[in-house]
Design a protein around this motif. Sequence first.
Motif, PDB file in Angstrom:
ATOM      1  N   THR A 137       0.808  -1.222   0.000  1.00 26.58           N
ATOM      2  CA  THR A 137       0.000   0.000   0.000  1.00 26.58           C
ATOM      3  C   THR A 137       0.840   1.269   0.000  1.00 26.58           C
ATOM      4  N   GLY A 138       2.159   1.122   0.144  1.00 30.41           N
ATOM      5  CA  GLY A 138       3.036   2.285   0.157  1.00 30.41           C
ATOM      6  C   GLY A 138       2.945   3.099   1.430  1.00 30.41           C
ATOM      7  N   THR A 139       2.494   2.463   2.513  1.00 33.73           N
ATOM      8  CA  THR A 139       2.382   3.160   3.803  1.00 33.73           C
ATOM      9  C   THR A 139       3.513   2.748   4.733  1.00 33.73           C
ATOM     10  N   VAL A 140       3.631   3.461   5.833  1.00 34.02           N
ATOM     11  CA  VAL A 140       4.657   3.174   6.840  1.00 34.02           C
ATOM     12  C   VAL A 140       3.972   2.824   8.152  1.00 34.02           C
ATOM     13  N   HIS A 141       4.437   1.816   8.810  1.00 35.46           N
ATOM     14  CA  HIS A 141       3.874   1.419  10.100  1.00 35.46           C
ATOM     15  C   HIS A 141       3.992   2.582  11.077  1.00 35.46           C
ATOM     16  N   PRO A 142       2.947   2.894  11.835  1.00 32.29           N
ATOM     17  CA  PRO A 142       2.984   4.051  12.745  1.00 32.29           C
ATOM     18  C   PRO A 142       4.038   3.966  13.843  1.00 32.29           C
ATOM     19  N   LEU A 143       4.530   2.761  14.142  1.00 31.45           N
ATOM     20  CA  LEU A 143       5.538   2.613  15.196  1.00 31.45           C
ATOM     21  C   LEU A 143       6.970   2.572  14.653  1.00 31.45           C
ATOM     22  N   SER A 144       7.126   2.680  13.347  1.00 30.42           N
ATOM     23  CA  SER A 144       8.426   2.451  12.726  1.00 30.42           C
ATOM     24  C   SER A 144       9.517   3.393  13.231  1.00 30.42           C
ATOM     25  N   HIS A 145       9.179   4.642  13.500  1.00 29.27           N
ATOM     26  CA  HIS A 145      10.198   5.621  13.854  1.00 29.27           C
ATOM     27  C   HIS A 145      10.363   5.794  15.360  1.00 29.27           C
ATOM     28  N   GLN A 146       9.808   4.860  16.108  1.00 28.78           N
ATOM     29  CA  GLN A 146       9.998   4.885  17.555  1.00 28.78           C
ATOM     30  C   GLN A 146      11.091   3.902  17.939  1.00 28.78           C
ATOM     31  N   SER A 147      11.641   4.089  19.124  1.00 31.96           N
ATOM     32  CA  SER A 147      12.766   3.249  19.560  1.00 31.96           C
ATOM     33  C   SER A 147      12.262   2.058  20.372  1.00 31.96           C
TER      34      SER A 147
END
Length: 486
Positions: A461-471
């Motif tokens: 879908t060309g989306t990014v998981h909402p948690l991807s940029h968290q540590s």
Amino acid sequence: MVEYQEKQKGFISAEPDLTVDEKKLEKRLVLKADILIVGITSLVFLVNQWDRGNIGNARVMGLQEDLDISNGQFYDAVSLYYVGYVICIIPANLSIRFFKAHRQIGGCVIIFATLSCCMAAAKNAAAVLALRILFGFASTFLQALTLYTSLWYKRNELAIRSGAFYSAATIAGGFSGLIAYAIQKNLDGALGHEAWQWLFIIQGCAGIFVGICAWLLLPPPPDQIENMKHWAFTKAELEVAIKRLKTYNKAGAGFDKRQMLAAFKDPKVYLCSFMNAGVSLGLASISAFLPSFIEQFDLSPTRTQLFSIIPYACAFVTLLAINTASDRTNVKGPFLMLCFALSIIGYIVLMAVTSVKVKIFGTCLITMGVFPCVTLLGAWTSINVGGFTKRAMTWGTAEVVGQCFAILASHIYTDPPRYIKGHAICLSFQALGFLSALAMWIYMRYLNDKKQREAAEHQETGTVHPLSHQSLEEVYDQHPDFRYIL
């Protein structure tokens, strides 16, 4: 799996992005870390195993008779070690970030080795009981080594290193019997001291020396070395060490009370605790009672000490082989189940046969299973829990449960000569450990498959998981790029 470099948040989900020169530095870094960290911690585990288990050798050498200690008091002396251990285990896991590693580890070794020396001066059961509980308090702080090494080594390097320094414990068990044999043969009565007193003095003094070496030589975690200056590592090597650290940790991560609750919401904490119950029960029974139930094979005290070397020698070989294979294949669960299976067979053999040779074989199977379980379980837990505090709480809780069962070990071997009750109880918890390992393997495989499906959906879908940029400090091992090691 999506791979990205950490900027302000997130973590590196695969290998660190190192240049050609940095990869050369990495080899030097790992070699130096192996010499210092693995070398010193191997000695630490060796003397800790000596001082932890020498009460079993001392019993065979006459401690119980000389101090007029009843069987019940002896079992209490063994179990009180674990009482002190249980009380301090969780603070000990968290404190490695508050105290520098060399101070915590070196200091506790010096203290427990001094207490071992003091055992030689004990005149009655009360003194032995008091010293054993203090020894447990001091020894607890070694448990932070599991977290400490996870800050220096990558996830696929931990089991080999843990196996290397814990193999020292198996060497200690074998050498303890050999040392006890030599002392009993040559020093009994020397300078007015009984053989068991010399055992505590000699092994305690060795521990004090190792503790001083640990205080002086062990490095702090790489992200806690002040001004990036250390006598053993260059600044460039430490920069590589911090890059490696970020493949699984967030630099500077410390205590976070939110993660304490998160740990207890994770089924892994309970499965690891069940596994550690079996491991600790088996290990404690071996440490304290191996000379006693080998003596029931109708061997003399000196031959008992010599025969106690054989199971430890077998464990040493198996421990190194299994831990090396588990890191090379990046597989932990199946090897852990194999080790539980070996212990199960060993206890069945001890309960079913009367032949001395077959019983020694059964005893070897138990040590070949239990000792590798210690390092495999510690590594498997450490690499599959995200967040420093959550990881510390998960392993700390498993250790609390495990040491409670280690206390049980001191009260179940009360029916010589065959010790059927003790072997049967240990057997049942080895079976529980096997089933828990299987359940955790299935559970983490399910979670990996779920994350893989979610990643594929986001890619389509060309989306990014909402948690991807968290540590990992924010979302723990629920991070979409985190994969469990099976």
